[in-house]
Scaffold this motif. Structure first.
Motif, mmCIF file in Angstrom:
data_model
loop_
_atom_site.group_PDB
_atom_site.id
_atom_site.type_symbol
_atom_site.label_atom_id
_atom_site.label_comp_id
_atom_site.label_asym_id
_atom_site.label_seq_id
_atom_site.Cartn_x
_atom_site.Cartn_y
_atom_site.Cartn_z
ATOM 1 N N MET A 113 0.951 -1.224 -0.065
ATOM 2 C CA MET A 113 -0.022 -0.073 0.011
ATOM 3 C C MET A 113 0.867 1.297 -0.066
ATOM 4 S SD MET A 113 -3.076 -0.842 -0.323
ATOM 5 C CE MET A 113 -2.661 -2.249 -1.169
ATOM 6 N N CYS A 114 2.079 1.146 0.413
ATOM 7 C CA CYS A 114 2.869 2.259 0.505
ATOM 8 C C CYS A 114 3.255 2.807 -1.129
ATOM 9 C CB CYS A 114 4.417 1.930 1.141
ATOM 10 S SG CYS A 114 5.408 3.304 1.428
ATOM 11 N N TYR A 115 3.520 1.709 -1.923
ATOM 12 C CA TYR A 115 3.468 2.153 -3.255
ATOM 13 C C TYR A 115 2.121 2.650 -3.964
ATOM 14 C CZ TYR A 115 3.498 1.416 -8.311
ATOM 15 O OH TYR A 115 3.268 1.522 -9.803
ATOM 16 N N VAL A 116 1.095 1.747 -3.565
ATOM 17 C CA VAL A 116 -0.166 2.106 -4.129
ATOM 18 C C VAL A 116 -0.542 3.421 -3.962
ATOM 19 C CG1 VAL A 116 -2.597 1.406 -4.293
ATOM 20 C CG2 VAL A 116 -0.859 -0.262 -4.371
ATOM 21 N N PHE A 117 -0.508 3.929 -2.463
ATOM 22 C CA PHE A 117 -1.325 5.067 -1.955
ATOM 23 C C PHE A 117 -0.320 6.355 -2.450
ATOM 24 C CE2 PHE A 117 -2.803 3.171 2.258
ATOM 25 C CZ PHE A 117 -3.700 2.530 1.394
ATOM 26 N N THR A 118 1.101 6.003 -2.813
ATOM 27 C CA THR A 118 1.757 7.316 -3.024
ATOM 28 C C THR A 118 1.764 7.451 -4.630
ATOM 29 O OG1 THR A 118 3.804 5.918 -3.240
ATOM 30 C CG2 THR A 118 3.538 7.180 -1.214
ATOM 31 N N ARG A 119 1.302 6.438 -5.655
ATOM 32 C CA ARG A 119 1.267 6.391 -6.946
ATOM 33 C C ARG A 119 -0.023 6.623 -7.164
ATOM 34 N NH1 ARG A 119 5.197 5.875 -10.918
ATOM 35 N NH2 ARG A 119 4.310 4.997 -12.865
ATOM 36 N N PHE A 120 -0.953 6.240 -6.393
ATOM 37 C CA PHE A 120 -2.570 6.601 -6.722
ATOM 38 C C PHE A 120 -3.023 6.969 -5.488
ATOM 39 C CE2 PHE A 120 -0.843 2.835 -9.033
ATOM 40 C CZ PHE A 120 -0.852 3.294 -10.470
ATOM 41 N N PRO A 121 -3.019 8.091 -5.199
ATOM 42 C CA PRO A 121 -3.714 8.687 -3.834
ATOM 43 C C PRO A 121 -5.075 8.475 -3.586
ATOM 44 C CG PRO A 121 -2.134 10.558 -4.818
ATOM 45 C CD PRO A 121 -2.326 9.366 -6.071
ATOM 46 N N LEU A 122 -5.869 8.726 -4.619
ATOM 47 C CA LEU A 122 -7.313 8.695 -4.295
ATOM 48 C C LEU A 122 -7.550 7.086 -4.102
ATOM 49 C CD1 LEU A 122 -8.668 10.084 -7.429
ATOM 50 C CD2 LEU A 122 -8.890 10.820 -5.103
ATOM 51 N N PHE A 123 -6.686 6.275 -4.431
ATOM 52 C CA PHE A 123 -6.823 4.630 -3.797
ATOM 53 C C PHE A 123 -6.903 4.667 -2.250
ATOM 54 C CE2 PHE A 123 -5.590 0.318 -2.815
ATOM 55 C CZ PHE A 123 -6.559 -0.465 -3.688
ATOM 56 N N GLN A 124 -6.180 5.437 -1.617
ATOM 57 C CA GLN A 124 -6.129 5.318 -0.166
ATOM 58 C C GLN A 124 -7.506 5.673 0.631
ATOM 59 O OE1 GLN A 124 -3.151 8.108 1.336
ATOM 60 N NE2 GLN A 124 -3.434 7.552 3.623
#
Length: 271
Positions: A174-185
Protein backbone atom coordinates in the motif's frame (compact mmCIF):
# COMPACT_ATOMS: atom_id res chain seq x y z
CA UNK A 1 60.17 9.32 -16.85
CA UNK A 2 56.66 8.97 -18.14
CA UNK A 3 53.90 11.41 -17.41
CA UNK A 4 51.98 8.70 -15.63
CA UNK A 5 54.49 8.80 -12.77
CA UNK A 6 53.10 12.19 -11.80
CA UNK A 7 49.44 11.21 -12.15
CA UNK A 8 47.37 11.74 -8.99
CA UNK A 9 46.32 8.62 -7.10
CA UNK A 10 43.06 7.12 -8.19
CA UNK A 11 40.07 8.06 -6.09
CA UNK A 12 38.26 5.03 -4.65
CA UNK A 13 34.83 4.57 -6.16
CA UNK A 14 31.75 3.03 -4.72
CA UNK A 15 30.90 -0.09 -6.66
CA UNK A 16 27.17 -0.02 -6.52
CA UNK A 17 24.53 0.89 -4.02
CA UNK A 18 24.57 -0.51 -0.56
CA UNK A 19 22.84 -3.82 -0.13
CA UNK A 20 21.51 -3.26 3.37
CA UNK A 21 19.88 -0.27 5.03
CA UNK A 22 22.07 1.82 7.29
CA UNK A 23 21.55 1.10 10.96
CA UNK A 24 22.28 4.75 11.74
CA UNK A 25 19.68 5.97 9.27
CA UNK A 26 17.07 3.57 10.67
CA UNK A 27 17.87 4.62 14.25
CA UNK A 28 17.57 8.30 13.30
CA UNK A 29 14.22 7.67 11.63
CA UNK A 30 12.98 5.81 14.72
CA UNK A 31 13.93 8.74 16.97
CA UNK A 32 12.25 11.16 14.57
CA UNK A 33 9.13 9.02 14.54
CA UNK A 34 9.08 8.87 18.34
CA UNK A 35 9.38 12.65 18.57
CA UNK A 36 6.74 13.44 15.95
CA UNK A 37 4.35 10.53 16.42
CA UNK A 38 4.22 9.97 20.18
CA UNK A 39 6.08 12.96 21.60
CA UNK A 40 4.18 15.72 19.81
CA UNK A 41 1.40 15.86 22.42
CA UNK A 42 1.56 15.36 26.19
CA UNK A 43 0.99 11.76 27.16
CA UNK A 44 1.48 10.43 23.62
CA UNK A 45 2.39 6.95 24.79
CA UNK A 46 -0.38 7.02 27.39
CA UNK A 47 -2.90 7.43 24.58
CA UNK A 48 -1.36 4.41 22.86
CA UNK A 49 -2.42 2.42 25.93
CA UNK A 50 -5.78 4.12 26.50
CA UNK A 51 -6.97 3.46 22.94
CA UNK A 52 -7.17 -0.36 23.23
CA UNK A 53 -8.22 -0.16 26.88
CA UNK A 54 -11.15 2.06 25.95
CA UNK A 55 -12.26 -0.32 23.22
CA UNK A 56 -11.99 -3.34 25.50
CA UNK A 57 -13.96 -1.61 28.26
CA UNK A 58 -16.75 -0.59 25.88
CA UNK A 59 -17.05 -4.08 24.39
CA UNK A 60 -17.01 -5.65 27.85
CA UNK A 61 -19.74 -3.37 29.19
CA UNK A 62 -21.92 -3.78 26.10
CA UNK A 63 -21.77 -7.56 25.87
CA UNK A 64 -21.79 -8.27 29.61
CA UNK A 65 -25.17 -6.51 29.73
CA UNK A 66 -26.70 -9.07 27.38
CA UNK A 67 -24.55 -12.18 28.04
CA UNK A 68 -23.72 -14.03 31.23
CA UNK A 69 -20.27 -15.10 30.08
CA UNK A 70 -18.03 -14.53 27.07
CA UNK A 71 -17.66 -17.14 24.35
CA UNK A 72 -14.41 -18.30 25.98
CA UNK A 73 -13.39 -18.23 29.61
CA UNK A 74 -14.99 -16.16 32.34
CA UNK A 75 -13.52 -12.71 31.72
CA UNK A 76 -15.06 -10.38 29.15
CA UNK A 77 -12.03 -8.01 29.12
CA UNK A 78 -9.59 -10.86 28.48
CA UNK A 79 -11.70 -12.36 25.71
CA UNK A 80 -11.94 -9.06 23.83
CA UNK A 81 -8.30 -8.18 24.51
CA UNK A 82 -7.17 -11.41 22.83
CA UNK A 83 -9.02 -10.28 19.73
CA UNK A 84 -8.24 -6.58 19.78
CA UNK A 85 -4.50 -6.57 20.48
CA UNK A 86 -3.39 -8.61 17.43
CA UNK A 87 -5.94 -6.71 15.34
CA UNK A 88 -4.40 -3.38 16.39
CA UNK A 89 -0.91 -4.75 15.76
CA UNK A 90 -1.87 -5.32 12.14
CA UNK A 91 -4.02 -2.24 11.45
CA UNK A 92 -1.72 0.32 13.06
CA UNK A 93 1.38 -1.24 11.52
CA UNK A 94 -0.15 -1.42 8.05
CA UNK A 95 -1.28 2.19 8.27
CA UNK A 96 2.08 3.45 9.50
CA UNK A 97 4.09 1.65 6.84
CA UNK A 98 1.67 2.63 4.07
CA UNK A 99 2.41 6.31 4.81
CA UNK A 100 6.15 5.84 5.42
CA UNK A 101 7.24 7.21 2.04
CA UNK A 102 5.13 10.36 2.30
CA UNK A 103 6.14 10.93 5.93
CA UNK A 104 9.89 10.66 5.25
CA UNK A 105 9.83 12.20 1.77
CA UNK A 106 12.12 15.18 2.64
CA UNK A 107 14.76 12.84 4.11
CA UNK A 108 14.69 10.46 1.16
CA UNK A 109 16.34 13.16 -0.95
CA UNK A 110 19.59 12.29 0.86
CA UNK A 111 21.50 9.40 -0.75
CA UNK A 112 22.18 7.81 2.64
CA UNK A 113 18.47 7.32 3.35
CA UNK A 114 16.45 4.83 1.33
CA UNK A 115 12.80 3.85 1.25
CA UNK A 116 13.75 0.61 3.03
CA UNK A 117 15.12 2.69 5.93
CA UNK A 118 11.81 4.56 6.17
CA UNK A 119 9.81 1.32 6.21
CA UNK A 120 12.09 -0.42 8.70
CA UNK A 121 12.12 2.57 11.05
CA UNK A 122 8.34 2.62 11.32
CA UNK A 123 8.11 -1.17 11.48
CA UNK A 124 10.56 -1.55 14.37
CA UNK A 125 9.08 1.29 16.44
CA UNK A 126 5.47 0.23 15.91
CA UNK A 127 6.13 -3.44 16.73
CA UNK A 128 8.01 -2.52 19.91
CA UNK A 129 5.25 -0.11 20.94
CA UNK A 130 2.43 -2.56 20.31
CA UNK A 131 4.22 -5.38 22.16
CA UNK A 132 4.76 -3.12 25.17
CA UNK A 133 1.14 -1.94 25.13
CA UNK A 134 -0.09 -5.53 24.82
CA UNK A 135 2.06 -6.58 27.78
CA UNK A 136 0.57 -3.77 29.87
CA UNK A 137 -3.01 -4.49 28.80
CA UNK A 138 -2.85 -8.27 29.28
CA UNK A 139 -0.91 -7.92 32.53
CA UNK A 140 -3.36 -5.36 33.88
CA UNK A 141 -6.37 -7.53 33.06
CA UNK A 142 -4.79 -10.56 34.74
CA UNK A 143 -4.09 -8.49 37.86
CA UNK A 144 -7.53 -6.89 38.07
CA UNK A 145 -9.71 -9.85 37.06
CA UNK A 146 -9.99 -13.54 37.68
CA UNK A 147 -9.26 -14.71 34.13
CA UNK A 148 -8.29 -18.38 34.65
CA UNK A 149 -6.20 -18.39 31.49
CA UNK A 150 -3.11 -20.48 30.82
CA UNK A 151 -0.52 -18.70 28.75
CA UNK A 152 1.08 -20.51 25.83
CA UNK A 153 3.85 -18.03 24.99
CA UNK A 154 4.97 -19.62 21.68
CA UNK A 155 1.46 -19.31 20.23
CA UNK A 156 1.05 -15.77 21.57
CA UNK A 157 4.32 -14.67 19.97
CA UNK A 158 3.43 -16.50 16.75
CA UNK A 159 0.16 -14.59 16.57
CA UNK A 160 1.91 -11.25 17.07
CA UNK A 161 4.59 -12.24 14.55
CA UNK A 162 1.99 -13.12 11.92
CA UNK A 163 0.12 -9.86 12.58
CA UNK A 164 3.36 -7.89 12.25
CA UNK A 165 4.37 -9.70 9.05
CA UNK A 166 0.93 -9.17 7.54
CA UNK A 167 1.07 -5.48 8.45
CA UNK A 168 4.55 -5.21 6.94
CA UNK A 169 3.57 -6.99 3.73
CA UNK A 170 0.31 -5.19 3.00
CA UNK A 171 1.70 -1.92 4.35
CA UNK A 172 4.65 -2.06 1.94
CA UNK A 173 2.38 -2.80 -1.00
CA UNK A 174 0.00 0.00 0.00
CA UNK A 175 2.99 2.31 0.46
CA UNK A 176 3.53 2.09 -3.29
CA UNK A 177 -0.15 2.17 -4.22
CA UNK A 178 -1.03 5.15 -1.98
CA UNK A 179 1.86 7.28 -3.20
CA UNK A 180 1.33 6.33 -6.84
CA UNK A 181 -2.47 6.55 -6.78
CA UNK A 182 -3.53 8.85 -3.89
CA UNK A 183 -7.26 8.36 -4.51
CA UNK A 184 -6.92 4.65 -3.78
CA UNK A 185 -6.13 5.45 -0.15
CA UNK A 186 -9.69 6.61 0.45
CA UNK A 187 -11.10 3.57 -1.32
CA UNK A 188 -8.89 1.26 0.77
CA UNK A 189 -10.03 2.97 3.95
CA UNK A 190 -13.68 2.44 3.06
CA UNK A 191 -13.13 -1.18 1.98
CA UNK A 192 -11.31 -2.13 5.20
CA UNK A 193 -13.75 -0.48 7.64
CA UNK A 194 -15.69 -3.75 8.20
CA UNK A 195 -12.53 -5.60 9.28
CA UNK A 196 -13.24 -4.85 12.91
CA UNK A 197 -16.58 -6.63 12.62
CA UNK A 198 -15.49 -9.62 10.50
CA UNK A 199 -12.19 -10.47 12.23
CA UNK A 200 -13.71 -12.53 15.09
CA UNK A 201 -12.82 -9.97 17.75
CA UNK A 202 -16.10 -10.32 19.68
CA UNK A 203 -17.26 -13.73 18.51
CA UNK A 204 -15.76 -17.13 17.67
CA UNK A 205 -15.19 -18.37 14.16
CA UNK A 206 -16.93 -21.69 14.91
CA UNK A 207 -20.18 -19.93 15.87
CA UNK A 208 -20.69 -18.50 12.38
CA UNK A 209 -22.97 -20.65 10.18
CA UNK A 210 -22.14 -21.71 6.65
CA UNK A 211 -21.65 -20.40 4.05
CA UNK A 212 -20.47 -17.27 5.91
CA UNK A 213 -17.93 -19.23 7.93
CA UNK A 214 -16.25 -20.29 4.70
CA UNK A 215 -16.13 -16.69 3.52
CA UNK A 216 -14.58 -15.52 6.80
CA UNK A 217 -11.78 -18.07 6.45
CA UNK A 218 -10.24 -15.91 3.71
CA UNK A 219 -9.75 -13.04 6.15
CA UNK A 220 -6.16 -13.56 7.41
CA UNK A 221 -6.95 -11.71 10.64
CA UNK A 222 -9.37 -14.48 11.59
CA UNK A 223 -6.43 -16.89 11.66
CA UNK A 224 -4.27 -14.49 13.67
CA UNK A 225 -6.97 -13.86 16.30
CA UNK A 226 -7.74 -17.59 16.53
CA UNK A 227 -4.08 -18.36 17.17
CA UNK A 228 -3.92 -15.69 19.86
CA UNK A 229 -6.90 -17.20 21.66
CA UNK A 230 -5.29 -20.63 21.51
CA UNK A 231 -2.38 -19.04 23.37
CA UNK A 232 -4.66 -18.01 26.26
CA UNK A 233 -7.35 -20.69 26.35
CA UNK A 234 -5.95 -24.24 26.32
CA UNK A 235 -9.42 -25.72 25.69
CA UNK A 236 -9.85 -23.72 22.49
CA UNK A 237 -8.84 -25.68 19.41
CA UNK A 238 -8.53 -23.39 16.40
CA UNK A 239 -8.09 -26.08 13.78
CA UNK A 240 -9.00 -23.62 11.03
CA UNK A 241 -5.82 -21.57 11.52
CA UNK A 242 -3.50 -21.76 8.51
CA UNK A 243 0.03 -20.40 8.90
CA UNK A 244 0.65 -21.03 5.21
CA UNK A 245 -2.26 -18.86 4.12
CA UNK A 246 -1.27 -15.87 6.26
CA UNK A 247 2.43 -16.17 5.37
CA UNK A 248 1.60 -16.45 1.67
CA UNK A 249 -0.47 -13.27 1.63
CA UNK A 250 2.14 -11.43 3.68
CA UNK A 251 5.11 -12.66 1.66
CA UNK A 252 3.55 -12.03 -1.75
CA UNK A 253 2.44 -8.53 -0.72
CA UNK A 254 5.87 -7.68 0.70
CA UNK A 255 7.75 -8.96 -2.35
CA UNK A 256 5.47 -7.18 -4.80
CA UNK A 257 5.58 -3.97 -2.77
CA UNK A 258 9.40 -3.95 -2.56
CA UNK A 259 9.76 -4.66 -6.28
CA UNK A 260 7.38 -1.83 -7.20
CA UNK A 261 9.01 0.62 -4.79
CA UNK A 262 12.49 -0.28 -6.05
CA UNK A 263 11.36 0.31 -9.63
CA UNK A 264 9.28 3.45 -9.18
CA UNK A 265 10.24 5.14 -5.87
CA UNK A 266 12.46 7.69 -7.62
CA UNK A 267 9.57 8.75 -9.86
CA UNK A 268 7.22 8.93 -6.89
CA UNK A 269 9.55 11.17 -4.87
CA UNK A 270 9.83 13.70 -7.70
CA UNK A 271 6.08 14.28 -7.81
Amino acid sequence: MSSTDFAPPATPTISGKRSFPSARAVAALILREMATGYGRSPGGYIWAILEPVGGIVMLSLAFSAIMRAPALGISFPMFYATGMMPFLMYTDLQGKIASALNFSKPLLAYPTVTFIDAILGRFILEVMTKLLVSYIVFGGIMILYDTRVTLDFPKIFESFALAAFLGLGLGTLMCYVFTRFPLFQKAWGIATKPLFIISCIFFLYQTIPEPYQGYLWYNPLVHIVGLMREGFYPTYDATYVSYTYVLSISGISLTLGLLLLKRFHADILTR
